[in-house]
Design a protein around this motif. Sequence first.
Motif, short mmCIF file in Angstrom:
data_model
loop_
_atom_site.label_atom_id
_atom_site.label_comp_id
_atom_site.label_asym_id
_atom_site.label_seq_id
_atom_site.Cartn_x
_atom_site.Cartn_y
_atom_site.Cartn_z
N VAL A 125 -0.53 10.50 -3.05
CA VAL A 125 0.04 9.95 -1.83
C VAL A 125 1.04 8.85 -2.16
O VAL A 125 2.16 8.82 -1.64
N ARG A 126 0.62 7.93 -3.01
CA ARG A 126 1.46 6.77 -3.32
C ARG A 126 2.78 7.18 -3.97
O ARG A 126 3.82 6.58 -3.74
N SER A 127 2.74 8.24 -4.79
CA SER A 127 3.97 8.66 -5.48
C SER A 127 4.86 9.52 -4.59
O SER A 127 5.96 9.88 -4.99
N ASN B 193 -7.93 -7.28 7.55
CA ASN B 193 -6.79 -8.16 7.30
C ASN B 193 -5.62 -7.44 6.66
O ASN B 193 -4.46 -7.72 6.97
N GLY B 194 -5.90 -6.49 5.75
CA GLY B 194 -4.82 -5.79 5.06
C GLY B 194 -3.90 -5.05 6.00
O GLY B 194 -2.71 -4.88 5.73
N ALA B 195 -4.44 -4.64 7.16
CA ALA B 195 -3.64 -3.92 8.15
C ALA B 195 -2.45 -4.75 8.62
O ALA B 195 -1.38 -4.20 8.93
N ILE B 196 -2.61 -6.05 8.68
CA ILE B 196 -1.52 -6.92 9.12
C ILE B 196 -0.36 -6.84 8.12
O ILE B 196 0.81 -6.73 8.51
N GLY B 197 -0.67 -6.87 6.83
CA GLY B 197 0.37 -6.74 5.82
C GLY B 197 1.05 -5.39 5.86
O GLY B 197 2.27 -5.28 5.71
N LEU B 198 0.26 -4.32 6.08
CA LEU B 198 0.83 -2.98 6.18
C LEU B 198 1.79 -2.88 7.36
O LEU B 198 2.89 -2.31 7.24
N MET C 22 0.80 -1.22 0.00
CA MET C 22 0.00 0.00 0.00
C MET C 22 0.84 1.28 0.00
O MET C 22 0.62 2.18 -0.81
N TYR C 23 1.78 1.40 0.89
CA TYR C 23 2.57 2.63 1.02
C TYR C 23 4.06 2.38 0.81
O TYR C 23 4.89 3.14 1.30
N THR C 24 4.41 1.32 0.12
CA THR C 24 5.81 1.02 -0.16
C THR C 24 6.00 0.89 -1.67
O THR C 24 5.04 0.86 -2.43
N ASP C 25 7.23 0.80 -2.07
CA ASP C 25 7.54 0.51 -3.47
C ASP C 25 7.91 -0.95 -3.64
O ASP C 25 8.62 -1.33 -4.58
N ARG C 26 7.42 -1.78 -2.72
CA ARG C 26 7.75 -3.20 -2.78
C ARG C 26 6.57 -4.03 -3.25
O ARG C 26 5.42 -3.63 -3.13
N LEU C 27 6.89 -5.21 -3.75
CA LEU C 27 5.90 -6.14 -4.27
C LEU C 27 5.21 -6.87 -3.13
O LEU C 27 5.86 -7.45 -2.25
N ASP D 192 -7.23 -0.64 -6.76
CA ASP D 192 -6.54 0.32 -5.92
C ASP D 192 -5.07 0.52 -6.27
O ASP D 192 -4.35 1.22 -5.57
N SER D 193 -4.61 -0.13 -7.33
CA SER D 193 -3.25 0.10 -7.87
C SER D 193 -2.14 -0.38 -6.95
O SER D 193 -1.20 0.36 -6.65
N TYR D 194 -2.23 -1.63 -6.52
CA TYR D 194 -1.17 -2.22 -5.70
C TYR D 194 -0.39 -3.25 -6.51
O TYR D 194 -1.00 -4.14 -7.13
#
Length: 569
Positions: free
Chosen positions: A222-224, A425-430, A60-65, A89-91
Motif C-alpha cells: 500500500v505504502r509503495s 490522535n494520528g488521524a489528525i496528522g493524516l 502514513m500515506y504520503t512520501d513526506r516527512l 510501522d515504517s513511517y
Amino acid sequence: MKVYEAIVRGLEDVGVEAAFGGAGENAAGLMLALKHSARIRPIITRNEQAASFMACGYAMYTDRLGFCFATAGPGAFNLFSGLAVAMSDSYPVLAVSGYASRKWQGWGSLNETSGVNRTPDSQAMFAATTKKSFLLTDAADTCDVLEEAVNTAFEGRPGPVHIHIPEDLTERGVEVTGVRPVRLRVAPVRPDPERVEEIASVLAGAIAERKRIVVLAGFGAVRSGAGTEIRRLAERFQIPLLTTLDGKGVVSEGHPLSVGVFADSGHASAWKAFREADVVLCIGNSLNQHATFNYREGLFDGKLLIHVNISETEFRKAYRPDYALLSDARLAVQALIPALEKRVGDVPPAEVHGRGYEARHIVHPTEKIHPGELAQAIGRLLPERGVVLADAGAHLAWLGYYVDLEEGQNFRKAGSFGPMAGHVNGAIGLKVAQPERTVVVGCGDGCYLMSGFELMTAVEHDIPVIWVIFDDRQFKLIKLYQLATYAETALVEFRNPDFAAYARACGADGYRVETLEAFEDAFRAALASGRPTVIDACITRWAVPHYSPSPEGVIAGLVETIEDRLRDE
C-alpha cells in the motif's frame, strides 16, 4: 540565522508542511521560527505524545516527512510512544527536542537528561526508539546534521530519527554559519535483475505445472503504491489475492480475485485459499504475529515462500523464505510482470471460492448496535479514497472483517507496537497531510478516554476528523483474553461520560446513537458538515469478534484451545 530558524528552513527544503509539538521553554525558539514560516503549519497539541502520533499519521500515506517536537525532559519523553510506532510501522518521522544547557551538565538542572549524576539518559533512550539519534554540539553543523537525519529517516525501510538541541545553542548571539539548502537524496530500493529472473522462472514453472499460487499483500504494498501493479499481476496470471489487515484496499475487496484478509481475525475464504496454496508470494509484509496466527509453527510447511520486502531483516524472522527479493514493493512487481510475460502464455481463469463474507448476515438478540453492523455501515458509507483507522481493541477485528474497501480506500490498524489511542490522535496528522480525504477513526471507548482531549486541537485548527466510538464500557479484548486464559475477569469494566456532550462542549459536533439507523444518519451528517465530529455508538456487549487461533478455521481453533487447556491441566 538562529539554530531553530535554520532547522525550519531545512524542513521547508524537504517539503514538510506541518509541525506537531508541545509548548515548552526549550522549544520556545522553534515555536517562534514556525510562527514566521510561510510554508509550515504549526499545531500545538495538549500532550506531546499526541504530537508524535500525529507525525506518524502525517507520514502514513504520503512520501513526506512527519515532524514533531517537544521541550527538554518530560516533554521529550512523551514522544517515545509515537516514535516506537514510526519504528514498527515504517513511517519517516523526525523528532526534535530540547536538551538542558551543557555548561550545567551533571548539576541536576531543570529537565536535565544527560545521564550524569542520577539524571535520565535521553540520548540512550532516543537511540533505542529511532533509527538514529543526534546531539547537536555545534551550531555550524545544523544543516549537516538535519540533512543526515532526514535522509536516514527515508533510507531503506523508513523510520524515525531524532535530534537533541541543547539550550546553550539557542542563546542570544549564537548564529548558524554556512546555512545552505537541505537536500533529500534517497535512492529507491530496486530489485536485483538476476533475482527477479530467478523468481520469475520459479513462478512460471509453478503456473505451467498448475500449482496453486496466492499473493499475500501487506502495508508495504500500500505504502509503495503498488495497487495497480498487483491487480495487473493477479489478473494477467490469475493469482488469487489475500491481504493482511493493513493491506486491505490495495486492490478492491470486491475484485473477483480478492479472497479476503488472512489473519487470526480474517476471512475463512482467505484461510482456505492459503491452506490450499502451493506457492505464497508475500509482497510488502512482515509476517507478524496476527497475520501468522501467533507465528504458527509449520504455517508454510509444504509451501514455497517467496518474500518481497524493502528490509532484509524481514527475511530472518520467524519464516525464512525460499526466495527473497529485497526491493520496494511496487518496483519489484513492476519488474516481475514483464519477466513472467516472456515465460507464460494464456492462463485459465482461477477458481475462487467462499467469498460469502461480503454478504454475511449478522444475527444478534439485543437491541443495541452490533459492532459488525456498525463496521458494515462505515464501509458502506465511506466516500472514495476514505481512510478508516482502527486503534487497538476488539473493534479492530470488527472493522477489519466487515469493512469492505474499494481500491484507493485504506485501512490501518494499530501496528505491532500496538498503542491504544495512537490513531485517535494520528488521524489528525493524516487529515492535515491529506485534507481531501475522509478520515474516520474506529476506536474503543477505552482508547478514546486515553487521549480524546486532543479533540480540542482538531477544533482549534478546524481539522474535520470523524471519531466513531465503539461504546460498551469495557476493555473487551482484555476481557476475552482473561476469560480464555483464566476463566474469570477483573478490572475491565468502567463508566463513561457523555461523549457527545463532551464533543459539543469542545465546539465539535457530537452524536449519541443507540440504533444502526441513527448511526447512519449521524455519519452522513458528519460527512456533510466538514467539522470535527464524535459519534458515540452504544454497542452490545454480547458480540464476539470473528477469530481463530488456527488457519484451519474457527472450529479447529476451538478444538486446539481446548486440547491445550487439557494438556496444561
